[in-house]
Design a protein around this motif. Structure first.
Motif, PDB file in Angstrom:
ATOM      1  N   LEU A  36       4.864   3.109   2.948  1.00  0.00           N
ATOM      2  CA  LEU A  36       3.500   2.599   2.717  1.00  0.00           C
ATOM      3  C   LEU A  36       2.840   2.233   4.037  1.00  0.00           C
ATOM      4  O   LEU A  36       1.627   2.422   4.204  1.00  0.00           O
ATOM      5  N   SER A  37       3.624   1.712   4.962  1.00  0.00           N
ATOM      6  CA  SER A  37       3.071   1.399   6.285  1.00  0.00           C
ATOM      7  C   SER A  37       2.708   2.676   7.034  1.00  0.00           C
ATOM      8  O   SER A  37       1.649   2.746   7.688  1.00  0.00           O
ATOM      9  N   ASP A  38       3.546   3.705   6.954  1.00  0.00           N
ATOM     10  CA  ASP A  38       3.222   4.992   7.562  1.00  0.00           C
ATOM     11  C   ASP A  38       1.965   5.592   6.944  1.00  0.00           C
ATOM     12  O   ASP A  38       1.112   6.153   7.652  1.00  0.00           O
ATOM     13  N   THR A  39       1.839   5.452   5.634  1.00  0.00           N
ATOM     14  CA  THR A  39       0.656   5.980   4.943  1.00  0.00           C
ATOM     15  C   THR A  39      -0.605   5.266   5.389  1.00  0.00           C
ATOM     16  O   THR A  39      -1.643   5.894   5.650  1.00  0.00           O
ATOM     17  N   GLY A  40      -0.531   3.950   5.522  1.00  0.00           N
ATOM     18  CA  GLY A  40      -1.708   3.183   5.939  1.00  0.00           C
ATOM     19  C   GLY A  40      -2.101   3.430   7.380  1.00  0.00           C
ATOM     20  O   GLY A  40      -3.272   3.276   7.740  1.00  0.00           O
ATOM     21  N   GLU A  43      -4.552   8.664  10.035  1.00  0.00           N
ATOM     22  CA  GLU A  43      -5.978   8.759  10.333  1.00  0.00           C
ATOM     23  C   GLU A  43      -6.770   9.009   9.045  1.00  0.00           C
ATOM     24  O   GLU A  43      -6.308   9.706   8.129  1.00  0.00           O
ATOM     25  N   GLY A  44      -7.967   8.431   9.012  1.00  0.00           N
ATOM     26  CA  GLY A  44      -8.865   8.658   7.890  1.00  0.00           C
ATOM     27  C   GLY A  44      -8.687   7.718   6.723  1.00  0.00           C
ATOM     28  O   GLY A  44      -9.410   7.829   5.732  1.00  0.00           O
ATOM     29  N   VAL A  45      -7.738   6.800   6.810  1.00  0.00           N
ATOM     30  CA  VAL A  45      -7.523   5.844   5.718  1.00  0.00           C
ATOM     31  C   VAL A  45      -8.504   4.691   5.876  1.00  0.00           C
ATOM     32  O   VAL A  45      -8.634   4.104   6.960  1.00  0.00           O
ATOM     33  N   ALA A  46      -9.208   4.348   4.800  1.00  0.00           N
ATOM     34  CA  ALA A  46     -10.188   3.265   4.849  1.00  0.00           C
ATOM     35  C   ALA A  46      -9.500   1.937   5.161  1.00  0.00           C
ATOM     36  O   ALA A  46      -8.316   1.735   4.869  1.00  0.00           O
ATOM     37  N   GLU A  47     -10.284   1.009   5.749  1.00  0.00           N
ATOM     38  CA  GLU A  47      -9.719  -0.266   6.180  1.00  0.00           C
ATOM     39  C   GLU A  47      -9.156  -1.066   5.005  1.00  0.00           C
ATOM     40  O   GLU A  47      -8.096  -1.686   5.119  1.00  0.00           O
ATOM     41  N   THR A  48      -9.840  -1.079   3.873  1.00  0.00           N
ATOM     42  CA  THR A  48      -9.338  -1.827   2.717  1.00  0.00           C
ATOM     43  C   THR A  48      -8.023  -1.247   2.216  1.00  0.00           C
ATOM     44  O   THR A  48      -7.094  -1.996   1.870  1.00  0.00           O
ATOM     45  N   ASP A  49      -7.934   0.072   2.174  1.00  0.00           N
ATOM     46  CA  ASP A  49      -6.683   0.710   1.763  1.00  0.00           C
ATOM     47  C   ASP A  49      -5.575   0.440   2.767  1.00  0.00           C
ATOM     48  O   ASP A  49      -4.415   0.215   2.399  1.00  0.00           O
ATOM     49  N   ARG A  50      -5.945   0.461   4.051  1.00  0.00           N
ATOM     50  CA  ARG A  50      -4.954   0.198   5.097  1.00  0.00           C
ATOM     51  C   ARG A  50      -4.370  -1.211   4.951  1.00  0.00           C
ATOM     52  O   ARG A  50      -3.162  -1.419   5.080  1.00  0.00           O
ATOM     53  N   GLN A  51      -5.233  -2.181   4.671  1.00  0.00           N
ATOM     54  CA  GLN A  51      -4.770  -3.562   4.517  1.00  0.00           C
ATOM     55  C   GLN A  51      -3.862  -3.717   3.298  1.00  0.00           C
ATOM     56  O   GLN A  51      -2.846  -4.414   3.344  1.00  0.00           O
ATOM     57  N   LEU A  53      -1.977  -1.389   1.841  1.00  0.00           N
ATOM     58  CA  LEU A  53      -0.700  -0.735   2.108  1.00  0.00           C
ATOM     59  C   LEU A  53       0.144  -1.529   3.101  1.00  0.00           C
ATOM     60  O   LEU A  53       1.367  -1.663   2.941  1.00  0.00           O
ATOM     61  N   SER A  54      -0.526  -2.060   4.123  1.00  0.00           N
ATOM     62  CA  SER A  54       0.185  -2.843   5.125  1.00  0.00           C
ATOM     63  C   SER A  54       0.758  -4.125   4.520  1.00  0.00           C
ATOM     64  O   SER A  54       1.895  -4.515   4.816  1.00  0.00           O
ATOM     65  N   THR A  55      -0.037  -4.787   3.679  1.00  0.00           N
ATOM     66  CA  THR A  55       0.438  -6.018   3.044  1.00  0.00           C
ATOM     67  C   THR A  55       1.629  -5.755   2.145  1.00  0.00           C
ATOM     68  O   THR A  55       2.634  -6.476   2.173  1.00  0.00           O
ATOM     69  N   MET A  56       1.531  -4.705   1.332  1.00  0.00           N
ATOM     70  CA  MET A  56       2.632  -4.363   0.437  1.00  0.00           C
ATOM     71  C   MET A  56       3.889  -4.037   1.229  1.00  0.00           C
ATOM     72  O   MET A  56       4.997  -4.476   0.893  1.00  0.00           O
ATOM     73  N   VAL A  59       5.042  -7.578   3.259  1.00  0.00           N
ATOM     74  CA  VAL A  59       5.507  -8.702   2.455  1.00  0.00           C
ATOM     75  C   VAL A  59       6.689  -8.309   1.576  1.00  0.00           C
ATOM     76  O   VAL A  59       7.801  -8.830   1.711  1.00  0.00           O
ATOM     77  N   VAL A  60       6.456  -7.347   0.687  1.00  0.00           N
ATOM     78  CA  VAL A  60       7.522  -6.952  -0.237  1.00  0.00           C
ATOM     79  C   VAL A  60       8.628  -6.212   0.496  1.00  0.00           C
ATOM     80  O   VAL A  60       9.821  -6.481   0.309  1.00  0.00           O
ATOM     81  N   GLY A  61       8.231  -5.255   1.350  1.00  0.00           N
ATOM     82  CA  GLY A  61       9.239  -4.502   2.083  1.00  0.00           C
ATOM     83  C   GLY A  61      10.040  -5.367   3.035  1.00  0.00           C
ATOM     84  O   GLY A  61      11.236  -5.145   3.228  1.00  0.00           O
ATOM     85  N   GLY A  62       9.390  -6.362   3.624  1.00  0.00           N
ATOM     86  CA  GLY A  62      10.101  -7.244   4.547  1.00  0.00           C
ATOM     87  C   GLY A  62      11.203  -8.036   3.868  1.00  0.00           C
ATOM     88  O   GLY A  62      12.333  -8.114   4.365  1.00  0.00           O
ATOM     89  N   TRP A  63      10.879  -8.602   2.703  1.00  0.00           N
ATOM     90  CA  TRP A  63      11.903  -9.359   1.985  1.00  0.00           C
ATOM     91  C   TRP A  63      12.947  -8.437   1.361  1.00  0.00           C
ATOM     92  O   TRP A  63      14.112  -8.814   1.218  1.00  0.00           O
ATOM     93  N   SER A  64      12.547  -7.240   1.002  1.00  0.00           N
ATOM     94  CA  SER A  64      13.527  -6.263   0.526  1.00  0.00           C
ATOM     95  C   SER A  64      14.514  -5.934   1.640  1.00  0.00           C
ATOM     96  O   SER A  64      15.718  -5.774   1.399  1.00  0.00           O
ATOM     97  N   LEU A  65      14.009  -5.826   2.864  1.00  0.00           N
ATOM     98  CA  LEU A  65      14.859  -5.546   4.018  1.00  0.00           C
ATOM     99  C   LEU A  65      15.909  -6.642   4.195  1.00  0.00           C
ATOM    100  O   LEU A  65      17.084  -6.361   4.420  1.00  0.00           O
TER     101      LEU A  65
END
Length: 454
Positions: A36-40, A43-51, A53-56, A59-65
């Motif tokens: 999801l971080s790679d996807t966000g 290039e061409g990804v809107a800022e709202t979508d980037r945020q 994907l980055s948050t997901m 936050v979730v991926g970090g604790w999963s790690l």
């Protein structure tokens, strides 16, 4: 020593299966959220979508790690503890402590790397499914293309390999530092003893517990608006559960002391054997308690939190948005809970299969198959009770602060269905794994079980 590690892996496939599965499944989970971080970042990804994907991913991926690293460490630690006799014998024939560490490290790296590499295709498929879910719940625009790159691969392979290497080094150090004769004497009782907690482990567990409490405080003070309180509270039970799991040997001793009398009284010969094993095999049984705590804590905490969210947000946000968030939470929570459930089965099967020699010795000493199986059932009952109590406690740093943030009341409405459902799954999975593996192990004739090295 590296070639010895390779031969050891080839001849002990069953013994290393638990560690390989932990590495594989953990890498899949981390790679999926990392994608999801790679996807966000494309290039061409809107800022709202980037945020989003980055948050997901963060936050979730970090604790999963963190959870994955802990799971890999736990299974590898159990595997190395079970091989204390082998390492002691190597010391007796001249192996140096450095050589032993290199052998165990080589085994761990090979297992972790193999698990992570095999997980790459599955991680990509899971990442695509997560992105599709985000699109279907209107969290991300339909036109965002999927990307699977350095963050997913780096995090998945990195955390798996580093976690396994760290666990192998720390676990092998204890036997490797002993003198040859002392190591052989200690290994004769491998997996037994009080399972004393070192200062480092106590400090690390305390830090995880404090982190869980801190996230709970942040959730309580985040206020009822938005979803900040949910982000903080959703991670609190993971940290607090890991902190309690780190103290598992102490918890096993406490549960054994509290339940010893009723187990002996109603269990007969099986009860006597169960109490004896609970007291003498604390370190090994603690490894089986760990996934029970995590499964119950994460399951109860996150599902109850979502129930509070549903009750308090009725009419406050659009129904479609609330349904989308609920669906997303259930799927993400389900992935993490499923991982802990598989680790629960994985650890219990590995720990029980290793006891083939012990079961054979008990049967040669006069115990019947039924008595040995009853011993395993009673041990599982004690571990399950301890896991349910500690797992419920681990859920509180999520449930109580989130309830206060949403309702100004620390005590939420009881959700008996959630707790009973989680308990039913935990009990069923624990007992099925223990009893099923014990039955299969007891099919081996007692003399053969004792004569064949575990």
């Amino acid at each position: 020593m590296f070639m010895l590690a390779v031969r050891s892996l080839r001849r002990r496939v069953a013994a290393f299966t638990a560690t390989f599965l932990a590495a594989f499944l953990g890498a899949v989970l981390v790679m999926a959220f990392g994608s999801l971080s790679d996807t966000g970042a494309a290039e061409g990804v809107a800022e709202t979508d980037r945020q989003t994907l980055s948050t997901m991913s963060t936050v979730v991926g970090g604790w999963s790690l963190v959870l994955v690293a802990f799971a890999v460490t736990s299974t590898l630690t159990l595997s190395v503890r079970q091989r204390a006799t082998e390492m002691a014998l190597l010391k007796c024939v001249g192996a140096t402590p450095a050589q032993l560490r290199r052998m165990v490290l080589g085994e761990a790296l090979l297992l972790a790397l193999a698990g992570a590499l095999v997980a790459i295709p599955a991680g990509a498929l899971t990442g695509r499914a997560l992105l599709a879910l985000l699109k279907s719940t209107d969290q991300v625009a339909d036109g965002v293309p999927f990307a699977y790159g350095p963050v997913a691969l780096g995090a998945g392979i990195g955390v798996t390999v580093l976690g396994a290497a760290g666990a192998a080094f720390l676990t092998a150090r204890r036997v490797a530092r002993m003198r040859a004769v002392a190591a052989l004497g200690s290994a004769a009782d491998a997996g037994t003893g009080g399972g004393r907690l070192g200062k480092g482990r106590i400090i690390l567990s305390a830090l995880f517990l404090a982190g869980g409490v801190q996230l709970g405080v942040m959730a309580a003070t985040a206020g009822p608006e938005g979803f900040d309180s949910m982000q903080f509270a959703g991670s609190a039970d993971i940290l607090f559960g890991i902190g309690l799991a780190g103290l598992a040997p102490m918890l096993v001793r406490g549960a054994s002391a509290a339940l010893a009398r009723p187990v002996r009284r109603f269990g007969g010969a099986s009860g006597y054997l169960a109490v004896l094993n609970l007291r003498q095999r604390t370190a090994q049984l603690a490894a089986a308690l760990t996934p029970v705590i995590l499964f119950v804590g994460i399951g109860v905490g996150t599902l109850w939190m979502q129930a509070i969210q549903n009750d308090t947000s009725a009419g406050a946000v659009p129904t479609t948005q609330e349904d989308a968030i609920e669906t997303l939470n259930f799927v993400v929570t389900g992935m993490i809970v499923l991982f802990t459930c598989i680790m629960l089965i994985n650890t219990l099967v590995a720990a029980t299969t290793y006891r083939r020699r012990e079961f054979g010795q008990q049967r040669l000493a006069g115990a019947t198959r039924r008595q040995v199986l009853g011993m395993v059932v009673l041990e599982g009952a004690v571990l399950t009770v301890a896991g349910l109590v500690c797992g419920t406690i681990a859920a509180l740093p999520t449930v109580l602060p989130f309830s206060y943030a949403k309702t100004d009341d620390w005590l939420p409405d009881p959700e008996y269905g959630i707790w009973l459902g989680t308990v039913a799954v935990a009990v069923t999975v624990t007992m099925a794994a223990l009893v099923g593996t014990a039955r299969r192990t007891l099919r081996t004739p007692a003399v053969e079980a004792v004569s064949v090295a575990s």
